[in-house]
Design a protein around this motif. Structure first.
Motif, mmCIF file in Angstrom:
data_model
loop_
_atom_site.group_PDB
_atom_site.id
_atom_site.type_symbol
_atom_site.label_atom_id
_atom_site.label_comp_id
_atom_site.label_asym_id
_atom_site.label_seq_id
_atom_site.Cartn_x
_atom_site.Cartn_y
_atom_site.Cartn_z
ATOM 1 N N SER A 52 83.860 -46.189 43.501
ATOM 2 C CA SER A 52 83.244 -46.680 44.734
ATOM 3 C C SER A 52 82.847 -45.524 45.647
ATOM 4 C CB SER A 52 84.221 -47.605 45.459
ATOM 5 O OG SER A 52 83.755 -47.948 46.728
ATOM 6 N N ILE A 99 79.581 -43.902 44.456
ATOM 7 C CA ILE A 99 78.445 -44.793 44.716
ATOM 8 C C ILE A 99 78.089 -44.747 46.200
ATOM 9 C CG2 ILE A 99 77.706 -47.213 44.743
ATOM 10 C CD1 ILE A 99 79.499 -47.608 42.252
ATOM 11 N N ARG A 127 76.241 -41.545 47.117
ATOM 12 C CA ARG A 127 74.852 -41.535 46.600
ATOM 13 C C ARG A 127 73.952 -42.433 47.449
ATOM 14 N NH1 ARG A 127 70.363 -41.530 45.760
ATOM 15 N NH2 ARG A 127 69.167 -41.327 43.830
ATOM 16 N N MET A 171 69.494 -44.393 39.982
ATOM 17 C CA MET A 171 70.954 -44.226 39.907
ATOM 18 C C MET A 171 71.468 -44.410 38.483
ATOM 19 S SD MET A 171 72.196 -46.005 43.493
ATOM 20 C CE MET A 171 73.938 -45.631 43.246
ATOM 21 N N PHE A 196 75.206 -43.630 36.779
ATOM 22 C CA PHE A 196 75.991 -44.603 37.536
ATOM 23 C C PHE A 196 76.133 -45.917 36.764
ATOM 24 C CE2 PHE A 196 74.768 -41.757 40.923
ATOM 25 C CZ PHE A 196 75.833 -41.822 41.813
ATOM 26 N N LEU A 208 76.831 -49.898 37.888
ATOM 27 C CA LEU A 208 76.773 -50.699 39.113
ATOM 28 C C LEU A 208 76.761 -52.180 38.785
ATOM 29 C CD1 LEU A 208 73.719 -48.762 40.616
ATOM 30 C CD2 LEU A 208 76.100 -48.381 41.288
#
Length: 606
Positions: free
Chosen positions: A330, A333, A336, A375, A380, A382
């Motif tokens: 988390s 993220i 970013r 991303m 990443f 997500l």
């Protein structure tokens, strides 16, 4: 040397980047034997793949005794935050309009921004060599548009020129052909004023930061137009926010000027009026003022239109999490997303009550889709919710929703189904008429939420031949409920790998999103149900075999190829109780609550 700062503005796909290619080539930026690429300004991977401009970019050409700084801007309204800031650092603009398509929604959007900034545009009617081009009609349409959005008498007296950007020629008179873009260069030098800032070179240094990017060697690069004074390497400067509060103090480590497609260091410094990139500041961001130490007031920054669409971006908590990406926490993220919001002022990031998800708001589905795609390419993982519109509260406490101007070009035979579908989505028909070659142009005002997920259905209804353009217009009172997805989904009730035999038996239930041998888990959406309700199914059940086998007894399992969705299609497809799981290698659909018992209990509570 004379200096001119201009922006190229237009509706998407009206030829901005292609025209800039030719301006670069004909001004001598490239050597005679130099290998060049098409759409040189679209350097970002996604820009090349999608065929659109996402980020505004600067370049510079020399024509006769003048240097012209040219900024190529995005055409999509989703990236309008870029356009608004860019127009603040130029003294003129070239408005490109397609000689066949004519005035479109984003033409109105970008022109409105330019006129508000007090710019006097040059109209360039592009693609005049197309089969159904009608330059005279487009010229009249543009005059009507200038009048409709409140152009001043000086702005209404705009010069116009005809061009073919792809073939590299422009002419003031179609009866007098040209073989190069010289007439356009001459018109820019003649019509666009020199920067008035050049008279303020003796004053203290001031520059409003408009673009921000990172360089692996120089760190953060802040780009803008010098409003007064000189930017000299080694000079002490400070950064002020919009309110004039000091953010940081530092020294200019490099001053980079735009020369063709390259940025070159300017050791003797750059003067007022020029567009440059400055390195050396670590905290200053977009809309901050870089200035000499004695300056106390910040430069005025353009207000940015508020976002209209939002979605929740959180950590991937599925059973397959962490197998394909290396950025799953988390905290990573969050960093970013905040970095993106710092560079892109049209995006707003807020934390949700839970610590593992963030609300990301922007101008449209395309802008948010580009961010998520970037991303996932960076590693990443997500989970993404369905996009939602951002409501506002009116003076009487009523809920207001964003309304968009929609312009659709379709073959005549499909007009009925398009109007019927959009009428069901609370759209209002404003105008309809022929647009040449057996096509009809439909203009509507439609709620933004009604267009979420409609693009795929629209392409199906028009057999891929329809073109839909949209741009935010205004807010209106909420128009009531709109019917959502008509079909339910097939949801896996087991963890494991999908079996061909199980999928073969499930094909009569609906359309599959997965193929044989793919990993699945309880709560993952593996297909679309042919009926309106959701159905839990077992996609990993294999055929029960015996030790008695005879030739011809086994049935040959031939699966229909699964329906694969792009990231934008997946985000638009899901409902409010579903998520998109995004990893560097996969895009999966899933239920928000994976356990079927808990899911049913939650539905009863709702």
């Amino acid at each position: 040397m004379n200096l001119r700062n201009i922006a190229i503005i237009a509706h998407v796909d009206h030829g901005k980047t292609t025209l800039v290619d030719q301006l670069l080539a004909q001004s001598g930026v490239f050597r005679a034997n130099e290998a060049t690429v098409e759409r040189a300004m679209d350097s970002n991977d996604q820009e090349r793949e999608r065929g659109i401009t996402i980020l505004a970019k600067c370049t510079s050409v020399v024509w006769k005794d003048s240097r012209i700084n040219i900024i190529d801007t995005p055409g999509h309204a989703d990236f309008g935050g870029e356009v608004e800031r860019i127009l603040g650092m130029v003294d003129g603009c070239v408005l490109l309009v397609d000689a066949e398509e004519g005035v479109m929604p984003q033409t109105k959007f970008v022109l409105t921004k330019a006129l508000k900034m007090g710019l006097n545009p040059i109209l360039c009617i592009n693609k005049v060599d197309r089969a159904y081009a009608d330059p005279d009609r487009v010229h009249l349409e543009t005059i009507d548009l200038f009048s409709a959005i409140g152009a001043s008498p000086e702005q209404l007296d705009f010069p116009h020129i005809y061009a073919s950007g792809r073939n590299g020629w422009a002419t003031m008179d179609l009866n007098q052909p040209s073989d190069n873009l010289g007439p356009l260069f001459d018109l820019i030098v003649q019509h666009v004023p020199a920067p008035k800032q050049q008279a303020r070179t003796a004053e203290p240094f001031q520059m409003l930061n408009v673009l921000i990017e990172s360089d692996p060697f120089l760190g953060r690069l802040l780009t803008g137009r010098i409003e007064s004074g000189k930017a000299i390497p080694g000079m002490a400067i400070k950064a002020l926010d919009r309110d004039g509060k000091q953010i940081e103090q530092g020294r200019i480590s490099k001053v980079l000027a735009f020369r063709g497609l390259k940025r070159q260091p300017v050791d003797e410094g750059a003067e007022a009026g020029d567009i440059v990139a400055i390195a050396g500041m670590s905290r200053a961001t977009v809309a901050d003022t870089l200035c000499a130490l004695e300056v106390t007031e910040a430069l005025p920054a353009q207000p940015i239109d508020p976002p209209t669409i939002s979605m929740t971006v959180g950590v991937n908590d599925s059973p397959l999490a962490g197998r394909e990406g290396d950025k799953v926490q988390s905290r990573v993220i969050r960093d970013r997303l905040l970095k993106e919001a710092e560079a892109n002022v049209a995006i707003r990031v807020t934390e949700t009550p839970g610590s593992d998800a963030y609300e990301v708001a922007g101008r449209g589905e395309l802008q948010l889709g580009v961010l998520i795609e970037n991303m996932r390419r960076e590693g990443f993982e997500l989970s993404i919710s369905r996009p939602r519109v951002v409501y506002q509260t009116g003076e009487n406490g009523e809920r207001l929703e964003p309304i968009e101007d929609v312009v659709i070009d379709v073959d005549d035979e499909f007009t009925g189904v398009v109007i019927e579908k959009l009428s069901m989505r609370k759209a209002e028909l404003k105008d309809m008429g022929p647009s040449g070659a057996g096509k009809t142009r439909i203009q509507l005002a439609c709620p933004s939420r009604a267009l979420i997920g409609y693009q795929g259905e629209f392409l199906t209804d028009t057999r891929g031949s329809g073109v839909l353009n949209r741009v935010f217009s205004h807010y209106e009172p909420h128009k009531g409920a709109i019917e959502g997805r008509l079909k339910g989904v097939l949801v896996s009730n087991s963890d494991g790998e999908t079996a061909a035999y199980a999928l073969w038996n499930l094909e009569e239930r609906g359309v599959m999103f997965v193929g044989a041998g793919e990993k699945t888990y309880q709560g993952m959406i593996i297909g679309e149900n042919s009926r309106s309700d959701d159905l839990d199914v077992n996609p990993i059940k294999g055929k029960q075999l015996t030790n008695v086998r005879a030739s011809g007894k086994d049935e040959a399992v031939r699966l229909t190829p699964p329906k694969r969705m792009s990231l934008e299609q997946a985000i638009a497809y899901i409902e409010s109780d579903e998520l998109v799981e995004v990893t560097p290698k996969s895009i999966r659909l899933r239920k928000l609550v994976l356990n079927p018992s808990f899911r049913k209990k939650r539905m009863k509570e709702d």
